[in-house]
Design a protein around this motif. Sequence first.
Motif, PDB file in Angstrom:
ATOM      1  N   UNK A 226       1.249  -1.030   0.064  1.00  0.00           N
ATOM      2  CA  UNK A 226       0.085   0.145  -0.346  1.00  0.00           C
ATOM      3  C   UNK A 226       0.590   1.536  -0.022  1.00  0.00           C
ATOM      4  N   UNK A 227       0.945   1.895  -0.887  1.00  0.00           N
ATOM      5  CA  UNK A 227       1.332   3.752  -1.042  1.00  0.00           C
ATOM      6  C   UNK A 227       0.538   5.005  -0.593  1.00  0.00           C
ATOM      7  N   UNK A 228       1.053   5.683  -0.037  1.00  0.00           N
ATOM      8  CA  UNK A 228       0.292   6.282   0.611  1.00  0.00           C
ATOM      9  C   UNK A 228       1.337   7.146   0.214  1.00  0.00           C
ATOM     10  N   UNK A 229       0.573   8.171  -0.961  1.00  0.00           N
ATOM     11  CA  UNK A 229       1.189   9.291  -1.202  1.00  0.00           C
ATOM     12  C   UNK A 229       0.284  10.729  -1.077  1.00  0.00           C
ATOM     13  N   UNK A 230       1.173  11.636  -1.246  1.00  0.00           N
ATOM     14  CA  UNK A 230       0.755  12.951  -1.125  1.00  0.00           C
ATOM     15  C   UNK A 230       2.233  14.153  -2.405  1.00  0.00           C
ATOM     16  N   UNK A 231       1.792  15.341  -2.159  1.00  0.00           N
ATOM     17  CA  UNK A 231       2.891  16.415  -2.415  1.00  0.00           C
ATOM     18  C   UNK A 231       3.828  16.633  -1.376  1.00  0.00           C
ATOM     19  N   UNK A 232       5.092  16.191  -2.441  1.00  0.00           N
ATOM     20  CA  UNK A 232       6.259  16.212  -1.572  1.00  0.00           C
ATOM     21  C   UNK A 232       6.199  14.617  -0.501  1.00  0.00           C
ATOM     22  N   UNK A 233       5.137  13.764  -0.412  1.00  0.00           N
ATOM     23  CA  UNK A 233       5.701  12.302  -0.151  1.00  0.00           C
ATOM     24  C   UNK A 233       5.239  11.474  -0.116  1.00  0.00           C
ATOM     25  N   UNK A 234       5.955  10.339   0.078  1.00  0.00           N
ATOM     26  CA  UNK A 234       5.597   9.076  -0.459  1.00  0.00           C
ATOM     27  C   UNK A 234       6.080   7.581   0.972  1.00  0.00           C
ATOM     28  N   UNK A 235       5.151   7.023   0.731  1.00  0.00           N
ATOM     29  CA  UNK A 235       5.172   5.984   2.095  1.00  0.00           C
ATOM     30  C   UNK A 235       4.670   5.110   1.819  1.00  0.00           C
ATOM     31  N   UNK A 236       5.277   3.931   1.311  1.00  0.00           N
ATOM     32  CA  UNK A 236       4.277   3.083   1.665  1.00  0.00           C
ATOM     33  C   UNK A 236       4.416   1.166   2.802  1.00  0.00           C
ATOM     34  N   UNK A 237       3.296   1.182   2.800  1.00  0.00           N
ATOM     35  CA  UNK A 237       3.471  -0.632   4.088  1.00  0.00           C
ATOM     36  C   UNK A 237       2.972  -1.528   3.400  1.00  0.00           C
ATOM     37  N   UNK A 238       3.506  -2.860   4.051  1.00  0.00           N
ATOM     38  CA  UNK A 238       2.771  -3.543   3.677  1.00  0.00           C
ATOM     39  C   UNK A 238       1.757  -4.788   4.130  1.00  0.00           C
ATOM     40  N   UNK A 239       0.646  -5.082   3.670  1.00  0.00           N
ATOM     41  CA  UNK A 239      -0.394  -5.589   4.286  1.00  0.00           C
ATOM     42  C   UNK A 239      -1.229  -6.526   4.313  1.00  0.00           C
TER      43      UNK A 239
ATOM     44  N   UNK B  62      -5.550  -4.792   5.798  1.00  0.00           N
ATOM     45  CA  UNK B  62      -5.552  -4.090   6.919  1.00  0.00           C
ATOM     46  C   UNK B  62      -3.588  -4.975   7.629  1.00  0.00           C
ATOM     47  N   UNK B  63      -3.327  -4.287   7.794  1.00  0.00           N
ATOM     48  CA  UNK B  63      -1.379  -3.939   8.593  1.00  0.00           C
ATOM     49  C   UNK B  63      -1.668  -5.158   9.753  1.00  0.00           C
ATOM     50  N   UNK B  64      -0.239  -4.888   9.800  1.00  0.00           N
ATOM     51  CA  UNK B  64      -0.018  -5.980  10.776  1.00  0.00           C
ATOM     52  C   UNK B  64       0.239  -5.705  12.241  1.00  0.00           C
ATOM     53  N   UNK B  65       0.097  -3.926  11.990  1.00  0.00           N
ATOM     54  CA  UNK B  65      -0.570  -3.894  13.706  1.00  0.00           C
ATOM     55  C   UNK B  65      -2.212  -3.733  13.601  1.00  0.00           C
ATOM     56  N   UNK B  66      -3.194  -3.965  12.972  1.00  0.00           N
ATOM     57  CA  UNK B  66      -4.653  -4.403  12.992  1.00  0.00           C
ATOM     58  C   UNK B  66      -5.153  -2.998  12.307  1.00  0.00           C
ATOM     59  N   UNK B  67      -4.731  -1.954  11.966  1.00  0.00           N
ATOM     60  CA  UNK B  67      -4.615  -0.566  11.472  1.00  0.00           C
ATOM     61  C   UNK B  67      -5.884  -0.946   9.997  1.00  0.00           C
ATOM     62  N   UNK B  68      -6.716  -0.911   9.703  1.00  0.00           N
ATOM     63  CA  UNK B  68      -7.564  -1.159   8.807  1.00  0.00           C
ATOM     64  C   UNK B  68      -7.421   0.136   7.838  1.00  0.00           C
ATOM     65  N   UNK B  69      -7.302  -0.072   6.633  1.00  0.00           N
ATOM     66  CA  UNK B  69      -7.443   1.316   5.506  1.00  0.00           C
ATOM     67  C   UNK B  69      -7.777   0.811   4.431  1.00  0.00           C
ATOM     68  N   UNK B  70      -8.530   1.926   3.817  1.00  0.00           N
ATOM     69  CA  UNK B  70      -9.110   1.645   2.149  1.00  0.00           C
ATOM     70  C   UNK B  70      -8.209   2.073   1.567  1.00  0.00           C
ATOM     71  N   UNK B  71      -7.874   1.329  -0.180  1.00  0.00           N
ATOM     72  CA  UNK B  71      -7.021   1.828  -1.021  1.00  0.00           C
ATOM     73  C   UNK B  71      -7.769   1.183  -1.923  1.00  0.00           C
ATOM     74  N   UNK B  72      -6.969   2.111  -3.161  1.00  0.00           N
ATOM     75  CA  UNK B  72      -7.661   1.697  -4.676  1.00  0.00           C
ATOM     76  C   UNK B  72      -6.358   0.577  -5.310  1.00  0.00           C
ATOM     77  N   UNK B  73      -6.956  -0.346  -5.976  1.00  0.00           N
ATOM     78  CA  UNK B  73      -5.959  -1.124  -6.506  1.00  0.00           C
ATOM     79  C   UNK B  73      -5.397  -0.172  -8.254  1.00  0.00           C
ATOM     80  N   UNK B  74      -3.870  -0.687  -8.053  1.00  0.00           N
ATOM     81  CA  UNK B  74      -3.642   0.326  -9.275  1.00  0.00           C
ATOM     82  C   UNK B  74      -2.923  -0.734 -10.121  1.00  0.00           C
ATOM     83  N   UNK B  75      -2.704  -1.933  -9.918  1.00  0.00           N
ATOM     84  CA  UNK B  75      -1.375  -3.157 -10.308  1.00  0.00           C
ATOM     85  C   UNK B  75      -1.576  -4.177  -9.661  1.00  0.00           C
ATOM     86  N   UNK B  76      -0.537  -4.833 -10.142  1.00  0.00           N
ATOM     87  CA  UNK B  76      -0.719  -6.449  -9.335  1.00  0.00           C
ATOM     88  C   UNK B  76       0.144  -6.566  -7.845  1.00  0.00           C
ATOM     89  N   UNK B  77      -1.166  -6.574  -6.689  1.00  0.00           N
ATOM     90  CA  UNK B  77      -0.251  -6.218  -5.630  1.00  0.00           C
ATOM     91  C   UNK B  77      -0.335  -5.029  -5.517  1.00  0.00           C
TER      92      UNK B  77
END
Length: 238
Positions: free
Chosen positions: A189-202, A217-232
């Motif tokens: 999962x890639x979180x991106x915005x103006x001036x930053x880009x962070x990736x995490x596995x879930x 769901x991340x390993x920390x049990x945190x839940x997010x909703x993300x948009x599919x952009x490619x394989x995995x």
Amino acid sequence: MSYQLRPALRRIATLKQLLRLSLISLAFSLPAQASDQVLMDTVQQFLYQETQALGQEVMIDISPPSPHLPACVAPEPFFPNARQSLLGRVSVGVRCGEASRQVRYMQAQIDIIGNYVVAGQDIDRGTLITREMLSQREGNLGDLTAQAITQQDDIIGMVAQRNIRGGNTFQAHDLKAPQVVKRGQRVTVIAQGTGFRVSREGEALADGAQGERIRVRFDTRELVTARVVGQGTLVIDF
């Protein structure tokens, strides 16, 4: 003057009066007819410019304006609905007069002869569609349903949602985007915005096709909703 001549002279006078009235009526009607022809020619040219790239041959039949409406001065055609189909029965708005204050609507029938895609073979449900499975036909695109998909680029790479017979056109409800993420799969999962880009596995909590939004769901049990952009791979935009 004899008594016998008077009825004949009256008839001649009446005919002259009728002829005079007919000529006056014709004189008044000519400008309106000319204006109507300019209006129809303007709408015809507008529709041709909008549709000429859609096929090899375009046929446009415009319904004449109502004779009870005033003349349309300096007509400016437009589409009342920017998303309307340019095939079959269409509505055209026309702005008339000074500062385009008057608006009227006209109807036209548009038929386009062009190429469209059909299934070149029987295609089973669940099949990923490739170029080799398609064939081209030529015909009146206006005879196709509103849901028909005519371009092969919109079909290749999609998955059949039902069995499709060879020779049939593809309908929008026949196809779906392939699943590129599976439930339970480890994803990035890639979180991106103006001036930053962070990736995490879930872990994906649902199947997802290109462009779909699913929960992760991340390993920390945190839940997010993300948009599919490619394989995995999914993205969260900020």
